[in-house]
Scaffold this active site. Structure first.
Site, PDB file in Angstrom:
ATOM      1  CG  ASP A 233      -1.652   1.272   1.439  1.00 24.97           C
ATOM      2  OD1 ASP A 233      -2.331   1.703   0.507  1.00 24.97           O
ATOM      3  OD2 ASP A 233      -1.490   1.864   2.533  1.00 24.97           O
TER       4      ASP A 233
ATOM      5  CG  ASP B 299      -1.031   7.936  -0.003  1.00 27.14           C
ATOM      6  OD1 ASP B 299       0.142   8.033  -0.430  1.00 27.14           O
ATOM      7  OD2 ASP B 299      -2.018   8.346  -0.649  1.00 27.14           O
TER       8      ASP B 299
END
Length: 411
Positions: free
Chosen positions: A249, A251
């Protein structure tokens, strides 16, 4: 870091007989896919933004690649008006060449880290300001088919003809990958057949202008230019490229989440995140980023801003010898204000679409792959894709990854 890679695609392929009678050698299928597509993917994964194909015979078939975007890079094609040889083709393309660029043969591939190769060039050229090229070397047990490269003090000292042997044991050969300064090509006569291998490089070697760097030990190398190698590539190449992947992932996992993060100046890495990427590279994993970017649908920024942000990430990783192989993002949201992006999308987490697309495009060993993210949706995405999920809750991302892989330093 280099942005342009040039691929020589004009060879006649005479040793392959009828296989290349009507097909350019780089377009021959390997396990059902044009070899050129595999080569482009393997180059672009190291952050190159432009691929320039130099075509010759059957160049009209190469023009089908013109202005494509492949694996995030723009592809351009130049077709020589007549056979110009490998050096003449580069001279013909002079106006399209960057000041410094990667060069690769269109009929061979070596499993080498091009980020490390590029960084070696940046380090070595400072000590050798007159250097105009760097050659990637591969160690083989039998170099008779290829010819031998003799080195001295980090430079190429000489090229030995096929059948030569300097000593017992392994020998160094030209892996068909270079970094060139455009200056090397400027003095090549235009509109004339010139050989890179027999004329340009030997002359530069005599002047002490060609540096060298090793591809590393036990690297897979394939040259599809002869029938035996082409046949073996049908099974060996896919197996050599197959590896597990780590899906990160973005952010909140790799970089700090400031709320719809998209500005380059807001790129702040999480603790040891860059080092975690470098560690995954070194362990032989593909490294992919999968990120929801609903800010596009909400009208906060464009997809161009995402690309720029990812380029900045890649540039920062380059400084420590690391890279991300591919980025995937979903700009959609069912409540978006931008009509083009307002929809429900299977690629948006917790959907598995981004992971599924990557696993379809790359030879991923899903049984040994995992996803690392900071949200429950990341874990649900991993489960939907049939891979393990690891929740990141802050602290050292490198330590978390090492713990998962059972390596010292994990906490």
């Amino acid at each position: 870091m280099l942005r342009q890679a040039v691929i020589l695609c004009g060879g006649l392929g005479t040793r392959l007989g009828e296989l290349t009678a009507n097909t350019p050698k780089p377009l021959l299928p390997v396990n059902g896919v044009p070899f050129l597509d595999i080569l482009i993917q393997e180059i672009v994964r190291y952050g190159f933004q432009e691929i320039l194909l130099l075509a010759g015979r059957h160049g009209d078939q190469m023009l089908t690649y013109q202005d494509r975007t492949m694996f995030g890079a723009r592809v351009r094609v130049l077709v020589e008006p007549e056979p110009l040889g490998t050096g003449g083709a580069l001279r013909f393309a002079l106006d399209a060449l960057d000041p410094e660029f990667l060069l690769a043969n269109g009929d061979s591939w070596i499993d080498a880290d091009l980020t490390k190769f590029s960084r070696a060039w940046e380090r070595n050229r400072d000590d050798h300001p007159s250097a105009l090229a760097q050659l990637l070397l591969h160690e083989v047990k039998n170099a008779e088919r290829f010819g031998i490269v003799e080195t001295r003090d980090g430079k190429v000292a000489a090229f030995r003809e096929k059948g030569s042997r300097l000593a017992e044991g392994a020998q160094l050969i030209n892996a068909g990958v270079y970094i060139f300064r455009r200056e090397l090509i400027v003095e090549v006569p235009s509109a004339k057949a010139v050989s890179l291998e027999r004329e340009i490089l030997p002359a530069a070697v005599a002047r002490g202008q060609v540096l060298c760097a090793s591809a590393g030990e036990s690297r897979y190398f394939v040259d599809i230019g002869v029938p035996d190698s082409y046949r073996s590539a049908q099974t060996e190449l896919q197996a050599a490229r197959r590896r597990p992947a780590i899906f990160f992932d973005r952010d909140g996992t790799l970089n700090r989440d400031v709320g719809h993060t998209h500005r380059v100046e807001d790129l702040h890495w999480m603790p040891d995140a860059q080092e975690a990427v470098a560690y995954a590279n070194a362990k032989g994993f593909y490294v992919f980023v999968v990120t929801d970017q609903a800010g596009v649908a909400k009208g906060f920024y464009s997809e161009a801003a995402i690309v720029k942000f990812h380029e900045e990430m890649q540039a920062a990783l380059f400084e420590i010898g690391a890279h991300i192989d591919a980025f995937e993002w979903c700009p959609h949201h069912p409540d978006g204000v931008v009509a083009e992006y307002r929809k429900t999308c299977e690629r948006r987490k917790p959907g598995k679409g981004m992971l599924a697309d990557l696993m379809a495009a790359w030879p991923v060993d899903s049984s040994r792959s995992l996803m690392i993210g900071d949200a429950e949706s990341d874990m649900n995405t991993a489960a939907a894709a049939g891979i393990k999920g690891m929740r990141y809750g802050g602290g050292s991302l490198l330590a978390l990854l090492k713990r998962e892989l059972g390596e010292p330093g994990g906490t």
